[in-house]
Design a protein around this motif. Structure first.
Motif, PDB file in Angstrom:
ATOM      1  N   GLY A  15      31.844  45.599  28.224  1.00 53.84           N
ATOM      2  CA  GLY A  15      30.905  46.514  28.876  1.00 53.84           C
ATOM      3  C   GLY A  15      29.913  45.834  29.812  1.00 53.84           C
ATOM      4  N   THR A  16      30.034  44.521  29.992  1.00 51.67           N
ATOM      5  CA  THR A  16      29.074  43.838  30.878  1.00 51.67           C
ATOM      6  C   THR A  16      29.424  43.996  32.357  1.00 51.67           C
ATOM      7  OG1 THR A  16      30.257  41.772  30.408  1.00 51.67           O
ATOM      8  CG2 THR A  16      28.160  42.112  29.269  1.00 51.67           C
ATOM      9  N   GLY A  17      30.594  44.569  32.652  1.00 51.15           N
ATOM     10  CA  GLY A  17      30.925  44.850  34.055  1.00 51.15           C
ATOM     11  C   GLY A  17      31.742  43.758  34.733  1.00 51.15           C
ATOM     12  N   LYS A  18      32.500  43.009  33.953  1.00 50.61           N
ATOM     13  CA  LYS A  18      33.305  41.917  34.514  1.00 50.61           C
ATOM     14  C   LYS A  18      34.343  42.443  35.513  1.00 50.61           C
ATOM     15  CE  LYS A  18      34.644  40.947  30.315  1.00 50.61           C
ATOM     16  NZ  LYS A  18      33.943  41.756  29.329  1.00 50.61           N
ATOM     17  N   THR A  19      35.029  43.521  35.128  1.00 51.86           N
ATOM     18  CA  THR A  19      36.069  44.095  35.987  1.00 51.86           C
ATOM     19  C   THR A  19      35.461  44.632  37.283  1.00 51.86           C
ATOM     20  OG1 THR A  19      37.343  44.672  34.035  1.00 51.86           O
ATOM     21  CG2 THR A  19      37.922  45.825  36.066  1.00 51.86           C
ATOM     22  N   THR A  20      34.383  45.379  37.148  1.00 47.06           N
ATOM     23  CA  THR A  20      33.740  45.974  38.329  1.00 47.06           C
ATOM     24  C   THR A  20      33.283  44.885  39.295  1.00 47.06           C
ATOM     25  OG1 THR A  20      32.939  47.684  36.841  1.00 47.06           O
ATOM     26  CG2 THR A  20      31.941  47.620  39.024  1.00 47.06           C
ATOM     27  N   LEU A  21      32.661  43.845  38.770  1.00 49.89           N
ATOM     28  CA  LEU A  21      32.189  42.758  39.635  1.00 49.89           C
ATOM     29  C   LEU A  21      33.369  41.995  40.239  1.00 49.89           C
ATOM     30  CD1 LEU A  21      29.848  41.037  40.774  1.00 49.89           C
ATOM     31  CD2 LEU A  21      30.129  39.545  38.777  1.00 49.89           C
ATOM     32  N   GLY A  22      34.388  41.743  39.448  1.00 47.06           N
ATOM     33  CA  GLY A  22      35.556  41.012  39.943  1.00 47.06           C
ATOM     34  C   GLY A  22      36.200  41.742  41.111  1.00 47.06           C
ATOM     35  N   GLN A  23      36.364  43.049  40.956  1.00 50.86           N
ATOM     36  CA  GLN A  23      36.971  43.849  42.037  1.00 50.86           C
ATOM     37  C   GLN A  23      36.101  43.820  43.281  1.00 50.86           C
ATOM     38  OE1 GLN A  23      37.322  47.579  39.941  1.00 50.86           O
ATOM     39  NE2 GLN A  23      39.469  47.229  39.416  1.00 50.86           N
ATOM     40  N   TYR A  24      34.811  43.937  43.060  1.00 48.07           N
ATOM     41  CA  TYR A  24      33.850  43.968  44.166  1.00 48.07           C
ATOM     42  C   TYR A  24      33.868  42.651  44.940  1.00 48.07           C
ATOM     43  CZ  TYR A  24      29.279  44.372  46.487  1.00 48.07           C
ATOM     44  OH  TYR A  24      28.253  44.407  47.403  1.00 48.07           O
ATOM     45  N   MET A  25      33.820  41.546  44.195  1.00 47.63           N
ATOM     46  CA  MET A  25      33.796  40.230  44.845  1.00 47.63           C
ATOM     47  C   MET A  25      35.108  39.924  45.558  1.00 47.63           C
ATOM     48  SD  MET A  25      31.704  37.682  42.335  1.00 47.63           S
ATOM     49  CE  MET A  25      31.816  36.333  43.499  1.00 47.63           C
ATOM     50  N   ALA A  26      36.205  40.378  44.959  1.00 48.73           N
ATOM     51  CA  ALA A  26      37.515  40.132  45.572  1.00 48.73           C
ATOM     52  C   ALA A  26      37.589  40.831  46.927  1.00 48.73           C
ATOM     53  CB  ALA A  26      38.615  40.632  44.645  1.00 48.73           C
ATOM     54  N   LYS A  27      37.130  42.084  46.935  1.00 51.19           N
ATOM     55  CA  LYS A  27      37.192  42.866  48.172  1.00 51.19           C
ATOM     56  C   LYS A  27      36.264  42.268  49.235  1.00 51.19           C
ATOM     57  CE  LYS A  27      37.519  47.644  49.495  1.00 51.19           C
ATOM     58  NZ  LYS A  27      36.872  48.940  49.384  1.00 51.19           N
ATOM     59  N   ALA A  28      35.073  41.931  48.819  1.00 45.42           N
ATOM     60  CA  ALA A  28      34.073  41.437  49.768  1.00 45.42           C
ATOM     61  C   ALA A  28      34.432  40.072  50.347  1.00 45.42           C
ATOM     62  CB  ALA A  28      32.710  41.378  49.093  1.00 45.42           C
ATOM     63  N   ASN A  29      35.137  39.255  49.581  1.00 42.47           N
ATOM     64  CA  ASN A  29      35.398  37.871  50.021  1.00 42.47           C
ATOM     65  C   ASN A  29      36.863  37.576  50.293  1.00 42.47           C
ATOM     66  OD1 ASN A  29      32.607  36.605  49.460  1.00 42.47           O
ATOM     67  ND2 ASN A  29      33.074  37.704  47.579  1.00 42.47           N
ATOM     68  N   ASN A  30      37.671  38.623  50.178  1.00 41.19           N
ATOM     69  CA  ASN A  30      39.101  38.438  50.381  1.00 41.19           C
ATOM     70  C   ASN A  30      39.702  37.434  49.381  1.00 41.19           C
ATOM     71  OD1 ASN A  30      41.271  39.368  51.693  1.00 41.19           O
ATOM     72  ND2 ASN A  30      41.163  37.912  53.412  1.00 41.19           N
ATOM     73  N   TYR A  31      39.218  37.499  48.143  1.00 41.80           N
ATOM     74  CA  TYR A  31      39.748  36.654  47.077  1.00 41.80           C
ATOM     75  C   TYR A  31      40.897  37.381  46.384  1.00 41.80           C
ATOM     76  CZ  TYR A  31      35.393  33.810  46.910  1.00 41.80           C
ATOM     77  OH  TYR A  31      34.342  32.982  47.179  1.00 41.80           O
ATOM     78  N   THR A  32      41.847  36.613  45.877  1.00 48.33           N
ATOM     79  CA  THR A  32      42.855  37.245  45.019  1.00 48.33           C
ATOM     80  C   THR A  32      42.206  37.429  43.642  1.00 48.33           C
ATOM     81  OG1 THR A  32      43.765  35.098  44.373  1.00 48.33           O
ATOM     82  CG2 THR A  32      44.811  36.234  46.221  1.00 48.33           C
ATOM     83  N   TYR A  33      42.517  38.550  43.018  1.00 50.34           N
ATOM     84  CA  TYR A  33      41.794  38.926  41.787  1.00 50.34           C
ATOM     85  C   TYR A  33      42.749  39.476  40.738  1.00 50.34           C
ATOM     86  CZ  TYR A  33      39.366  42.135  38.680  1.00 50.34           C
ATOM     87  OH  TYR A  33      38.947  42.800  37.569  1.00 50.34           O
ATOM     88  N   ILE A  34      42.444  39.150  39.478  1.00 51.69           N
ATOM     89  CA  ILE A  34      43.186  39.790  38.387  1.00 51.69           C
ATOM     90  C   ILE A  34      42.248  40.082  37.207  1.00 51.69           C
ATOM     91  CG2 ILE A  34      43.902  37.637  37.218  1.00 51.69           C
ATOM     92  CD1 ILE A  34      46.160  40.738  37.629  1.00 51.69           C
ATOM     93  N   ASP A  35      42.500  41.210  36.575  1.00 53.70           N
ATOM     94  CA  ASP A  35      41.836  41.528  35.313  1.00 53.70           C
ATOM     95  C   ASP A  35      42.834  41.113  34.227  1.00 53.70           C
ATOM     96  OD1 ASP A  35      39.808  43.882  33.952  1.00 53.70           O
ATOM     97  OD2 ASP A  35      41.654  43.381  32.917  1.00 53.70           O
ATOM     98  N   LEU A  36      42.468  40.145  33.407  1.00 50.24           N
ATOM     99  CA  LEU A  36      43.411  39.582  32.440  1.00 50.24           C
ATOM    100  C   LEU A  36      43.973  40.647  31.487  1.00 50.24           C
ATOM    101  CD1 LEU A  36      44.882  37.115  31.265  1.00 50.24           C
ATOM    102  CD2 LEU A  36      42.819  36.629  29.914  1.00 50.24           C
ATOM    103  N   ASP A  37      43.133  41.574  31.061  1.00 43.55           N
ATOM    104  CA  ASP A  37      43.629  42.644  30.177  1.00 43.55           C
ATOM    105  C   ASP A  37      44.739  43.453  30.857  1.00 43.55           C
ATOM    106  OD1 ASP A  37      42.061  42.079  27.980  1.00 43.55           O
ATOM    107  OD2 ASP A  37      40.477  43.491  28.521  1.00 43.55           O
ATOM    108  N   HIS A  38      44.504  43.776  32.138  1.00 43.54           N
ATOM    109  CA  HIS A  38      45.531  44.537  32.881  1.00 43.54           C
ATOM    110  C   HIS A  38      46.813  43.727  33.004  1.00 43.54           C
ATOM    111  CE1 HIS A  38      42.352  47.258  35.032  1.00 43.54           C
ATOM    112  NE2 HIS A  38      42.408  47.441  33.736  1.00 43.54           N
ATOM    113  N   TYR A  39      46.640  42.441  33.244  1.00 47.02           N
ATOM    114  CA  TYR A  39      47.807  41.552  33.389  1.00 47.02           C
ATOM    115  C   TYR A  39      48.617  41.540  32.082  1.00 47.02           C
ATOM    116  CZ  TYR A  39      50.326  37.298  34.897  1.00 47.02           C
ATOM    117  OH  TYR A  39      51.282  36.380  35.260  1.00 47.02           O
ATOM    118  N   ILE A  40      47.911  41.434  30.967  1.00 44.50           N
ATOM    119  CA  ILE A  40      48.589  41.413  29.654  1.00 44.50           C
ATOM    120  C   ILE A  40      49.355  42.725  29.437  1.00 44.50           C
ATOM    121  CG2 ILE A  40      48.232  41.366  27.136  1.00 44.50           C
ATOM    122  CD1 ILE A  40      45.708  39.593  27.696  1.00 44.50           C
TER     123      ILE A  40
END
Ligand code: S3P
Length: 170
Positions: A15-40
């Motif tokens: 609930g700390t917002g890891k996924t939301t921040l990860g998605q946001y940073m990926a989009k803003a910086n053109n980084y490749t991104y994965i949510d480990l839970d989704h990957y599993i």
């Protein structure tokens, strides 16, 4: 890796917002991104509650470490599950990663976000004291592997700036 030099790994309680921040940073910086839970879930073709129910948490922790290794080799930014530090293998892997950011905020806020989430077997139907106990049992391990702790209860753009600034000034 594409744009980042080494992966940025987001850790922290549910609930700390890891996924939301990860998605946001990926989009803003053109980084490749994965949510480990989704990957599993994608790799296993099963939901997290299904894995917990049929194989137990210890098997989930083994899978988490196995797939974490793969993700560390492929992505610029990775959002992990809140219990990643429960698995010894994952903990050891993350000790080798430099830019591990620990997202944290008031437990009262987290409790409201996760208490009724059926997709989170370690939070669903827990009382506040039970969740607090779990949180407290994890804090020292988050702290041990974190490059920096950040308060995630702030605007996404400010949170991102704090992280980027710390990367630039390193
Ligand atoms: C867990 C956190 C979850 C998920 C699983 C176990 C935990 O991830 O990995 O349900 O034990 O804290 P989130 O932190 O994304 O909810």
């Amino acid at each position: 890796m594409n744009s980042a030099l080494t992966p940025i790994v987001l850790i922290g309680f549910m609930g700390t917002g890891k996924t939301t921040l990860g998605q946001y940073m990926a989009k803003a910086n053109n980084y490749t991104y994965i949510d480990l839970d989704h990957y599993i879930v994608e790799q296993e073709q099963r939901t997290i509650p299904e894995i917990f129910e049929s194989d137990g948490e210890s098997v989930f922790r083994q899978l988490e470490a196995f797939y974490l290794q793969q993700c560390l080799e492929q992505y610029d930014i990775i959002a992990t599950g809140g219990g990643i530090i429960e698995g010894e293998q994952s903990l050891q892997l993350l000790k080798q990663v430099k830019y591990v950011y620990w997202l944290d905020c008031e437990l009262e806020v987290l409790y409201e976000r996760v208490k009724s989430d059926e997709n989170r077997p370690n939070a669903n139907n827990k009382t506040f004291p039970e969740l607090k106990w779990l949180y407290l049992s994890r804090v020292s391990r988050y702290n041990e592997i974190a490059f920096k702790k950040v308060n995630s209860n702030q605007k996404l753009c400010d949170l991102q700036s704090e992280i980027i600034q710390s990367l630039i000034s390193d």
